[in-house]
Design a protein around this motif. Structure first.
Motif, mmCIF file in Angstrom:
data_model
loop_
_atom_site.group_PDB
_atom_site.id
_atom_site.type_symbol
_atom_site.label_atom_id
_atom_site.label_comp_id
_atom_site.label_asym_id
_atom_site.label_seq_id
_atom_site.Cartn_x
_atom_site.Cartn_y
_atom_site.Cartn_z
ATOM 1 N N PHE A 1 3.705 -6.187 13.134
ATOM 2 C CA PHE A 1 5.085 -6.293 12.660
ATOM 3 C C PHE A 1 5.144 -7.145 11.392
ATOM 4 C CE2 PHE A 1 9.158 -8.582 12.569
ATOM 5 C CZ PHE A 1 10.034 -7.504 12.536
ATOM 6 N N GLY A 2 5.844 -6.640 10.371
ATOM 7 C CA GLY A 2 6.026 -7.378 9.128
ATOM 8 C C GLY A 2 4.913 -7.215 8.122
ATOM 9 N N VAL A 3 3.914 -6.376 8.421
ATOM 10 C CA VAL A 3 2.753 -6.209 7.545
ATOM 11 C C VAL A 3 2.856 -4.890 6.794
ATOM 12 C CG1 VAL A 3 0.243 -5.910 7.496
ATOM 13 C CG2 VAL A 3 1.259 -7.642 8.988
ATOM 14 N N ASP A 4 2.520 -4.921 5.512
ATOM 15 C CA ASP A 4 2.479 -3.723 4.675
ATOM 16 C C ASP A 4 1.397 -2.780 5.208
ATOM 17 O OD1 ASP A 4 2.189 -1.798 2.715
ATOM 18 O OD2 ASP A 4 1.972 -3.214 1.059
ATOM 19 N N PRO A 5 1.738 -1.505 5.487
ATOM 20 C CA PRO A 5 0.730 -0.550 5.994
ATOM 21 C C PRO A 5 -0.448 -0.340 5.045
ATOM 22 C CG PRO A 5 2.951 0.300 6.312
ATOM 23 C CD PRO A 5 3.083 -0.910 5.448
ATOM 24 N N THR B 1 -7.828 -11.181 6.640
ATOM 25 C CA THR B 1 -7.707 -11.923 7.894
ATOM 26 C C THR B 1 -9.037 -12.578 8.250
ATOM 27 O OG1 THR B 1 -8.290 -9.983 9.244
ATOM 28 C CG2 THR B 1 -5.954 -10.327 8.741
ATOM 29 N N PHE B 2 -10.041 -12.412 7.399
ATOM 30 C CA PHE B 2 -11.373 -12.975 7.620
ATOM 31 C C PHE B 2 -11.969 -13.356 6.280
ATOM 32 C CE2 PHE B 2 -15.956 -12.574 7.611
ATOM 33 C CZ PHE B 2 -16.370 -13.173 8.795
ATOM 34 N N TYR C 1 2.062 -14.209 6.943
ATOM 35 C CA TYR C 1 0.638 -14.070 6.677
ATOM 36 C C TYR C 1 0.363 -13.162 5.486
ATOM 37 C CZ TYR C 1 -4.180 -14.775 8.124
ATOM 38 O OH TYR C 1 -5.497 -15.180 8.174
ATOM 39 N N GLU C 2 1.247 -12.212 5.253
ATOM 40 C CA GLU C 2 1.092 -11.319 4.105
ATOM 41 C C GLU C 2 1.055 -12.099 2.795
ATOM 42 O OE1 GLU C 2 1.253 -7.299 3.456
ATOM 43 O OE2 GLU C 2 -0.252 -8.372 4.614
ATOM 44 N N ASN C 3 1.775 -13.209 2.733
ATOM 45 C CA ASN C 3 1.823 -14.022 1.516
ATOM 46 C C ASN C 3 0.843 -15.184 1.549
ATOM 47 O OD1 ASN C 3 4.002 -12.576 0.225
ATOM 48 N ND2 ASN C 3 5.365 -13.485 1.748
ATOM 49 N N THR C 4 0.025 -15.237 2.596
ATOM 50 C CA THR C 4 -0.884 -16.377 2.744
ATOM 51 C C THR C 4 -2.327 -15.910 2.806
ATOM 52 O OG1 THR C 4 0.856 -17.541 3.959
ATOM 53 C CG2 THR C 4 -1.359 -18.456 4.094
ATOM 54 N N GLY C 5 -2.714 -15.260 3.902
ATOM 55 C CA GLY C 5 -4.084 -14.810 4.068
ATOM 56 C C GLY C 5 -4.995 -15.935 4.544
ATOM 57 N N ALA C 6 -6.184 -15.555 5.004
ATOM 58 C CA ALA C 6 -7.095 -16.512 5.620
ATOM 59 C C ALA C 6 -7.612 -17.561 4.645
ATOM 60 C CB ALA C 6 -8.275 -15.759 6.244
ATOM 61 N N LEU C 7 -7.788 -17.195 3.379
ATOM 62 C CA LEU C 7 -8.323 -18.164 2.413
ATOM 63 C C LEU C 7 -7.356 -19.325 2.229
ATOM 64 C CD1 LEU C 7 -10.770 -18.583 0.448
ATOM 65 C CD2 LEU C 7 -9.270 -17.720 -1.355
ATOM 66 N N ARG C 8 -6.081 -19.018 2.016
ATOM 67 C CA ARG C 8 -5.079 -20.077 1.851
ATOM 68 C C ARG C 8 -4.774 -20.773 3.177
ATOM 69 N NH1 ARG C 8 -2.751 -15.903 -1.579
ATOM 70 N NH2 ARG C 8 -2.526 -16.622 -3.748
ATOM 71 N N ASP C 9 -4.756 -20.003 4.261
ATOM 72 C CA ASP C 9 -4.327 -20.535 5.544
ATOM 73 C C ASP C 9 -5.363 -21.467 6.161
ATOM 74 O OD1 ASP C 9 -2.470 -20.709 7.711
ATOM 75 O OD2 ASP C 9 -3.694 -19.320 8.866
ATOM 76 N N MET C 10 -6.663 -21.177 5.959
ATOM 77 C CA MET C 10 -7.695 -21.927 6.677
ATOM 78 C C MET C 10 -8.763 -22.546 5.778
ATOM 79 S SD MET C 10 -6.680 -21.695 9.795
ATOM 80 C CE MET C 10 -8.085 -22.309 10.717
#
Length: 486
Positions: free
Chosen positions: A300-304, A310-311, A221-230
């Motif tokens: 897990f797996g996300v840059d702090p 995500t929206f 998801y870090e390389n995708t995000g909501a815009l690309r994903d949905m």
């Protein structure tokens, strides 16, 4: 018809969570062609029987009604086979070719359910091994690229190996029964089409919300995000289904030509609209269903320090005669207040109110996609205790509710089941053409570029809410509100 269906990524999440259950349901319903074979392909070293055992164990996670009995699975398992394959090794594709030549089936489907980075490699290796024959069809999952340039590169590589009519770019939202009924509602009935235009419709809202977070897919998801994903795929395809002109017939290219016109008619972005008509957010810690959940940056797996959205909520318009001036609102996000997907068509209010309490009341049509599946028509009717024609006569909201699951029951066909059967039949109506994808990427790319230069980052919203308040403010500027706020 005999067929071979090859699942690249045959041990992966998509294969056991979506594809295998859909294939089993088709098998149970008797719609899967009898002379078939399903072959899982992955790097793991296992036998046919070990693969069957693996798939059977994964079926334990499938919802009860769709879970096979031991006897049903044993019959279904006879279709399952396995070939170990490393996508980078040409000799492994020769092994796959030998496996397929054992039967010489009428139709061969290559379903590439792998990481997007392997799409081009798989297609090139299939061509090198001579597995791109005229009877071969290839299915590609989203995301197809991460921007316009990468999407074009993938499509160019795929088209070197396969003709356009052999390529099935899948968007499972197009297979949902409610989306199919949207086409039926518009083009199979005389009731709504005359009102499906700017003179009668005030705005249209598309909501795709999830109460889940990114689960174990943080790195993806870090390389995708909501815009690309949905948004680039699902939401824009729904917008096309709502906004398209009636096609000349029900053939694939006639439908896809009209969807392409919608994508090309979307108003281009400006610096002003990018600032005021697009909202990006990211969930922080909160509570969902009474249970405390962490924020996105703690997953897990996300840059702090992540700025991944995500929206997304946005406002757009279709610049043509039918829709000029009608705002279309899209919002999608994770860790929202509920799991819901629907399209809401808000009609204009009555031009002159003769009843005491209906000055700003308007009718609504809601097309429910998930978890409920059906149509709602919101109307006004006379309430109890008032005399007809009196100045104080009261109208109350009522609704006509068509629940497709209750109406059609066991006849309902799931999205992936429908789409997989369409691939086997060679029907492209519910699949996305390359020029559609490019038009969608061309439209969302200015948003991505705008965010690259935005140092502020996404607006935070507490998990379990409906997103950042800026989303409500955006739609309120037009005098409207999201359904749960009205």
């Amino acid at each position: 018809m005999s067929f071979d269906l090859v699942l690249f990524g045959g041990t992966g999440d998509l294969a056991w969570r979506k594809l295998m259950p859909a294939l089993f349901q088709a098998f149970r319903h008797g719609t899967l062609p009898a002379e078939g074979r399903i072959t899982g392909v992955a790097r793991d070293d296992m036998s046919h029987e070990q693969y069957r055992t693996l798939i059977q164990s994964r079926f334990n996670s499938v919802e009860g009604a769709k879970r096979p009995s031991d006897e049903e699975f044993q019959r279904f398992a006879a279709l399952l086979h396995y070939v170990r394959l490393d996508a980078s090794k040409a000799e492994d594709f020769q092994r796959l070719r030998n496996h397929l030549e054992e039967r010489n089936a009428d139709t061969v489907v290559m379903y590439v359910a792998t990481a997007p980075g392997l799409f081009t490699t798989v297609c090139e290796q299939l061509a090198t091994a001579g597995l791109n024959t005229p009877k071969t069809r290839i299915v590609l999952e989203k995301p197809l690229g991460h921007d316009l340039a990468s999407n074009r590169a993938i499509n160019q590589t795929v088209r070197k190996a396969f003709n356009e009519n052999q390529i099935f770019r899948i968007d499972h939202y197009l297979g949902k029964p409610s989306v199919q009924n949207l086409f039926a509602l518009r083009f199979g009935n005389a009731l709504f089409e005359p009102m499906w235009r700017r003179e009668h419709i005030a705005n249209i809202q598309i909501t795709i919300s999830e109460d889940l977070g990114v689960e174990k897919r943080g790195a993806f998801y870090e390389n995708t995000g909501a815009l690309r994903d949905m948004v680039q795929n699902h939401a824009l395809q729904l917008l096309c289904a709502v906004g398209m002109e009636p096609p000349i017939n029900a053939h694939a290219d006639a439908i896809r030509d009209e969807k392409l016109k919608v994508l090309r008619s979307l108003k281009p972005w400006t610096s002003e609209t990018l600032t005021h008509h697009v909202v990006r957010g990211q969930y922080s810690a909160g509570a969902v269903g009474g249970t405390a959940v962490p924020g996105y940056r703690a997953e897990f797996g996300v840059d702090p320090q992540s700025h991944t959205e995500t929206f997304v909520a946005l406002r757009t318009e279709i610049a043509n005669w039918r829709w000029a001036g009608v705002p279309f609102y899209i919002r999608t996000g994770k860790r929202l207040a509920g799991r819901d997907a629907h399209i809401e068509v808000n009609f204009r209010p009555m031009p002159h109110a003769i009843f005491a309490n209906t000055g700003n009341t308007a009718n609504r049509l809601v097309i429910n996609l998930q978890p409920k599946d059906g149509l709602e028509l919101h109307l006004m009717a006379e309430g109890q205790g008032t005399r007809s024609g009196s100045a104080g006569q009261t109208l109350v909201p009522v609704q006509l509710d068509l629940d497709f699951d209750k109406r059609f029951g066991a006849e309902r066909v799931g999205a992936y089941e429908r789409l997989l059967l369409d691939v086997l039949d060679g029907r492209l109506n519910l699949f996305v053409r390359s020029d559609e994808q490019e038009a969608a990427w061309r439209w969302v790319e200015p948003i991505l570029n705008h965010w690259k230069n935005d140092t502020v980052g996404p607006r935070l919203y507490a998990a379990g809410t409906w997103g950042p308040s800026a989303s409500s403010a955006m739609i309120a500027r037009d005098g409207f509100c999201w359904s749960e706020e009205c």
